[in-house]
Design a protein around this motif. Sequence first.
Motif, short mmCIF file in Angstrom:
data_model
loop_
_atom_site.label_atom_id
_atom_site.label_comp_id
_atom_site.label_asym_id
_atom_site.label_seq_id
_atom_site.Cartn_x
_atom_site.Cartn_y
_atom_site.Cartn_z
N ALA A 131 87.24 -27.24 -36.84
CA ALA A 131 86.44 -26.74 -37.96
C ALA A 131 84.96 -27.04 -37.70
O ALA A 131 84.08 -26.21 -37.97
CB ALA A 131 86.90 -27.34 -39.28
N TYR A 132 84.67 -28.22 -37.18
CA TYR A 132 83.29 -28.56 -36.84
C TYR A 132 82.77 -27.61 -35.75
O TYR A 132 81.64 -27.15 -35.80
CB TYR A 132 83.19 -30.02 -36.38
N ARG B 225 89.02 -22.46 -42.32
CA ARG B 225 87.79 -22.27 -41.56
C ARG B 225 88.11 -21.93 -40.09
O ARG B 225 87.51 -21.03 -39.51
CB ARG B 225 86.93 -23.52 -41.63
N ASP C 299 75.44 -26.80 -37.60
CA ASP C 299 75.91 -28.18 -37.48
C ASP C 299 74.74 -29.04 -37.03
O ASP C 299 73.59 -28.61 -37.10
CB ASP C 299 77.14 -28.29 -36.57
N GLU D 88 91.30 -26.72 -46.07
CA GLU D 88 89.98 -26.11 -45.88
C GLU D 88 89.68 -25.94 -44.40
O GLU D 88 89.18 -24.89 -43.97
CB GLU D 88 88.90 -26.96 -46.53
N ASP D 89 89.96 -26.98 -43.61
CA ASP D 89 89.72 -26.90 -42.17
C ASP D 89 90.57 -25.80 -41.54
O ASP D 89 90.09 -25.04 -40.69
CB ASP D 89 90.01 -28.24 -41.49
N ARG E 87 91.34 -31.26 -47.58
CA ARG E 87 90.45 -31.14 -46.42
C ARG E 87 91.16 -30.41 -45.29
O ARG E 87 90.58 -29.54 -44.63
CB ARG E 87 89.99 -32.51 -45.95
N ASP F 296 79.27 -30.24 -30.63
CA ASP F 296 80.63 -29.68 -30.76
C ASP F 296 81.53 -30.29 -29.69
O ASP F 296 82.67 -30.69 -29.97
CB ASP F 296 80.61 -28.16 -30.58
N GLY G 129 87.29 -18.36 -38.23
CA GLY G 129 86.13 -18.34 -37.37
C GLY G 129 86.31 -18.68 -35.90
O GLY G 129 85.40 -18.47 -35.11
N LYS H 213 83.99 -17.16 -32.87
CA LYS H 213 83.06 -18.05 -32.18
C LYS H 213 83.22 -17.90 -30.67
O LYS H 213 82.22 -17.86 -29.95
CB LYS H 213 83.32 -19.50 -32.60
N LEU I 267 81.77 -24.26 -37.31
CA LEU I 267 80.69 -24.24 -38.30
C LEU I 267 79.47 -23.53 -37.74
O LEU I 267 79.03 -23.83 -36.63
CB LEU I 267 80.28 -25.66 -38.71
N PRO I 268 78.89 -22.59 -38.49
CA PRO I 268 77.72 -21.88 -37.97
C PRO I 268 76.48 -22.78 -37.86
O PRO I 268 75.65 -22.59 -37.00
CB PRO I 268 77.50 -20.76 -38.98
#
Length: 129
Positions: free
Chosen positions: A75-76, A28, A82, A24-25, A21, A96, A32, A36, A79-80
């Motif tokens: 990561a949250y 991400r 949520d 992955e985070d 995890r 967020d 991004g 963002k 996220l595109p």
Amino acid sequence: MNTSHTSDTDWGDLPGDDRSRAAEDEARVRSGFWQKLKGGAARVPFAGDAIAAYYAAFDRETPLRVRAALLGALAYFVLPIDTVPDFIPIVGFGDDAAVLFGALQLLANHIKPHHREAADEALRRAREG
């Protein structure tokens, strides 16, 4: 601004699920986060805190579990899609902000003055550009 997509973190000290995890985070966030901010997030009130958390999350001096927690919150943020989509005026970044605020409340003592100074400079550049 580090926009590299490769991990320079050894997540091996975390248990298996947490390790994958966190990786992955990290991917991400690396891919991004700055995008963002350029997409308008630099103008939200908590942008400076998000950037300081970013710098703390990638600082090798920050404890590994703290880095993993900050990366989860970030990561949250990137996220595109949520809970509340970011394109909804005013409330779009609310979820967020809540996630990031919770992480920062728990981990604020790991965000050092040099993280905040770097965040202030990056935010200034993002708002100008």
